[in-house]
Design a protein around this motif. Structure first.
Motif, PDB file in Angstrom:
ATOM      1  N   ALA A 448      10.096   4.687  -2.611  1.00  0.00           N
ATOM      2  CA  ALA A 448       8.943   4.019  -3.207  1.00  0.00           C
ATOM      3  C   ALA A 448       7.729   4.335  -2.346  1.00  0.00           C
ATOM      4  CB  ALA A 448       9.157   2.504  -3.284  1.00  0.00           C
ATOM      5  N   VAL A 449       6.724   4.950  -2.964  1.00  0.00           N
ATOM      6  CA  VAL A 449       5.483   5.297  -2.265  1.00  0.00           C
ATOM      7  C   VAL A 449       4.386   4.408  -2.836  1.00  0.00           C
ATOM      8  CG1 VAL A 449       3.878   7.125  -1.638  1.00  0.00           C
ATOM      9  CG2 VAL A 449       6.300   7.662  -2.004  1.00  0.00           C
ATOM     10  N   ARG A 450       3.698   3.696  -1.951  1.00  0.00           N
ATOM     11  CA  ARG A 450       2.675   2.747  -2.385  1.00  0.00           C
ATOM     12  C   ARG A 450       1.309   3.188  -1.847  1.00  0.00           C
ATOM     13  NH1 ARG A 450       4.643  -1.173  -0.093  1.00  0.00           N
ATOM     14  NH2 ARG A 450       6.048  -1.826  -1.771  1.00  0.00           N
ATOM     15  N   ALA A 451       0.346   3.359  -2.742  1.00  0.00           N
ATOM     16  CA  ALA A 451      -1.047   3.644  -2.370  1.00  0.00           C
ATOM     17  C   ALA A 451      -1.841   2.354  -2.489  1.00  0.00           C
ATOM     18  CB  ALA A 451      -1.640   4.727  -3.272  1.00  0.00           C
ATOM     19  N   VAL A 452      -2.354   1.875  -1.363  1.00  0.00           N
ATOM     20  CA  VAL A 452      -3.091   0.607  -1.323  1.00  0.00           C
ATOM     21  C   VAL A 452      -4.565   0.916  -1.104  1.00  0.00           C
ATOM     22  CG1 VAL A 452      -3.295  -1.649  -0.219  1.00  0.00           C
ATOM     23  CG2 VAL A 452      -1.068  -0.519  -0.349  1.00  0.00           C
ATOM     24  N   LEU A 453      -5.401   0.451  -2.046  1.00  0.00           N
ATOM     25  CA  LEU A 453      -6.842   0.705  -1.978  1.00  0.00           C
ATOM     26  C   LEU A 453      -7.605  -0.610  -2.037  1.00  0.00           C
ATOM     27  CD1 LEU A 453      -7.019   3.740  -4.417  1.00  0.00           C
ATOM     28  CD2 LEU A 453      -7.853   3.772  -2.061  1.00  0.00           C
ATOM     29  N   PRO A 454      -8.774  -0.676  -1.395  1.00  0.00           N
ATOM     30  CA  PRO A 454      -9.598  -1.892  -1.485  1.00  0.00           C
ATOM     31  C   PRO A 454     -10.015  -2.161  -2.924  1.00  0.00           C
ATOM     32  CG  PRO A 454     -10.355  -0.481   0.304  1.00  0.00           C
ATOM     33  CD  PRO A 454      -9.381   0.319  -0.496  1.00  0.00           C
ATOM     34  N   GLN A 455     -10.031  -3.436  -3.303  1.00  0.00           N
ATOM     35  CA  GLN A 455     -10.421  -3.825  -4.657  1.00  0.00           C
ATOM     36  C   GLN A 455     -11.898  -4.173  -4.696  1.00  0.00           C
ATOM     37  OE1 GLN A 455      -8.737  -6.616  -8.268  1.00  0.00           O
ATOM     38  NE2 GLN A 455      -8.460  -7.324  -6.175  1.00  0.00           N
ATOM     39  N   ARG A 456     -12.533  -3.824  -5.774  1.00  0.00           N
ATOM     40  CA  ARG A 456     -13.937  -4.194  -5.982  1.00  0.00           C
ATOM     41  C   ARG A 456     -14.068  -5.057  -7.217  1.00  0.00           C
ATOM     42  NH1 ARG A 456     -17.770   1.007  -4.476  1.00  0.00           N
ATOM     43  NH2 ARG A 456     -17.329   0.979  -2.237  1.00  0.00           N
ATOM     44  N   GLU A 457     -15.217  -5.731  -7.318  1.00  0.00           N
ATOM     45  CA  GLU A 457     -15.451  -6.595  -8.466  1.00  0.00           C
ATOM     46  C   GLU A 457     -15.530  -5.773  -9.736  1.00  0.00           C
ATOM     47  OE1 GLU A 457     -18.877  -8.923  -7.832  1.00  0.00           O
ATOM     48  OE2 GLU A 457     -18.054  -9.997  -6.097  1.00  0.00           O
ATOM     49  N   SER A 458     -15.033  -6.359 -10.808  1.00  0.00           N
ATOM     50  CA  SER A 458     -15.045  -5.671 -12.094  1.00  0.00           C
ATOM     51  C   SER A 458     -16.466  -5.437 -12.555  1.00  0.00           C
ATOM     52  CB  SER A 458     -14.291  -6.490 -13.146  1.00  0.00           C
ATOM     53  OG  SER A 458     -12.948  -6.667 -12.764  1.00  0.00           O
TER      54      SER A 458
END
Length: 461
Positions: A448-458
């Protein structure tokens, strides 16, 4: 750093202001108190003289008239008693029978002067009592007690304190301005130097640091950095040019070599087919390796540029990109690619870069997996995690620690097509936007490879 330097400088300035203003405030209060006591002592001396004359002549009329006039003008009470403590004059509601007055009379009849011991402050309001004997030496013929108001003196002290505090405030403001200018003079070149160091560390050509400004020691450091930056920038530029030129020069011979090898195929005997297939396979591997090296170099350059230039304004909706790339790669899995819980979210990454990361993760899962691939996406507060899972043999705990390393592949996967740079490229693309790549054993038994990115407001249309 600027805040810390400014805090220290201001602390010293405030201590200096406090050390200057505190004693000055005390001194002004003491001086005004002494003036009050001196003035009332003179009044006591006058009343004592009149009381002595009245005792000698037996006529207290002059003393009574002076005391009444004094009380009328200044509003301060006067009490005069003879040697037997009998009242001679009482004005302003002050009486010899009052306990406080009686104690002062007793002290005065013993030839003791009684003046207030405290210091007048701006908030002082209580009247004070002063007393002195009538007569001199052993010939004490009475006592004089005066009740003095401190309101006028307190007002004078308040005015003087206001002037002192105003001066201290002006001095403190000047210290603040000077401290700000001094810290700017020292820290501003340091900020520029820090930014230039970051750009240099990221492999970008740094802006030229201003040579003027700051203390001599800092200017010397800046000059040394400029020389270092020139040397490093020149070396990096030569390295980039070497990579670009090498890539360009290698592509042409590889293309020509492929054409010649392809032209030889019809003329080769059947016994040479295996050799021909191996040569073309190695040629294809060289072309892929060259492409991956150039992609990795571009990803590293982009990550460094984002890390130091604050140009991270790109964002995109995750779900459309995942669905689009899954549609592209689904035929390669013969329909075994499944979207599992793909939520919505906006990440700090462009759609093209996210699609490139998805291509790398899906290609890796398809090549090394067992056939089934699952993709999920979950928003967790400030981050969005995109996970790609396969049902292949997976990696051991020791191999998981090496996953993502450049050119690394597990021994059992050496015969699989690839350069070992795909996950390294994805890691640099994600890291450039403040994210990370994580590896763990998947629930399907694979990786399982997980790419975690910062979330921004919609974004709203």
């Amino acid at each position: 750093m600027r805040a810390r330097v400014l805090t220290v400088v201001l602390a010293f300035a405030l201590l200096a202001v406090a050390g200057f203003a505190g004693p000055l405030l005390t001194l002004t209060a003491v001086q005004r108190t002494q003036q009050l006591v001196a003035a009332r002592a003179a009044d006591l001396d006058r009343f004592a003289t009149l009381a002595e004359q009245a005792a000698t002549s037996g006529d207290p009329s002059t003393l009574t008239a002076e005391a009444d006039r004094y009380t009328e003008l200044y509003g301060e009470a006067v009490v005069v008693v003879d040697a037997r403590r009998a009242p001679v004059v009482q004005t302003g509601g002050l009486h010899a029978a009052d306990p406080a007055v009686a104690r002062l009379v007793d002290a005065a009849l013993r030839s003791q002067l009684r003046y207030p011991a405290g210091t007048v402050r701006p908030w002082s309001r209580a009247d004070v009592l002063l007393a002195r004997p009538v007569g001199t030496g052993t010939r004490v013929s009475g006592a004089v007690v005066l009740r003095a108001s401190v309101r006028a003196a307190a007002a004078d002290v308040a005015l003087r304190w206001a002037l002192v505090l105003a001066g201290a405030g002006v001095f403190a403001a000047a210290c603040v301005l000077l401290a700000r200018r001094a810290t700017q003079w020292v820290v501003r070149p340091l900020h520029r130097l820090d930014r230039a160091v970051g750009e240099l560390a990221a492999g970008l050509p740094p802006e030229r640091v201003v040579r003027a400004g700051g203390p001599p020691e800092l200017r010397q450091v800046v000059e040394g950095f400029n020389r270092l930056a020139d040397t490093v920038t020149t070396a990096l530029e030569q390295q980039r040019r070497l990579v670009a030129d090498t890539s360009h020069q290698l592509r042409n011979p590889l293309a020509a070599l492929r054409l010649r090898i392809d032209s030889l195929q019809p003329r080769l005997p059947a016994s040479a087919t295996r050799t021909y297939t191996g040569v073309t396979a190695e040629l294809e591997r060289m072309e892929r390796l060259l492409d991956d090296l150039m992609t990795l170099a571009d990803a590293e350059h982009r990550a460094g540029e984002l890390a130091v230039t604050d140009r991270q304004g790109a964002s995109c909706e995750v779900r459309p990109v995942i669905e689009a790339q899954a549609q592209v790669w689904r035929p390669a899995t013969k329909g075994a690619l499944v979207l599992d819980r793909v939520g919505k979210g906006v990440v700090a990454c462009s759609a093209d870069e996210l699609a490139q990361v998805m291509d790398i993760l899906l290609d890796n899962a398809i090549k090394y997996g067992g056939g089934r691939v699952e993709v999920s996406c979950e928003a967790t507060g400030t981050e969005v995690a995109i996970e790609v899972r396969d049902d292949g043999p997976g990696l051991s705990p020791g191999e998981l620690a090496c996953a993502g390393t450049r050119f690394w592949r597990a021994e059992r996967h050496r015969d699989v097509r690839g350069s070992g740079l795909g996950l390294a490229i994805a890691e640099r693309l994600v890291a450039g936007h403040g994210g990370r790549i994580e590896f763990e054993a998947g629930p399907l038994g694979g990786l399982a490879v997980r790419a975690v990115l910062p979330q921004r407001e919609s974004r709203t249309p």
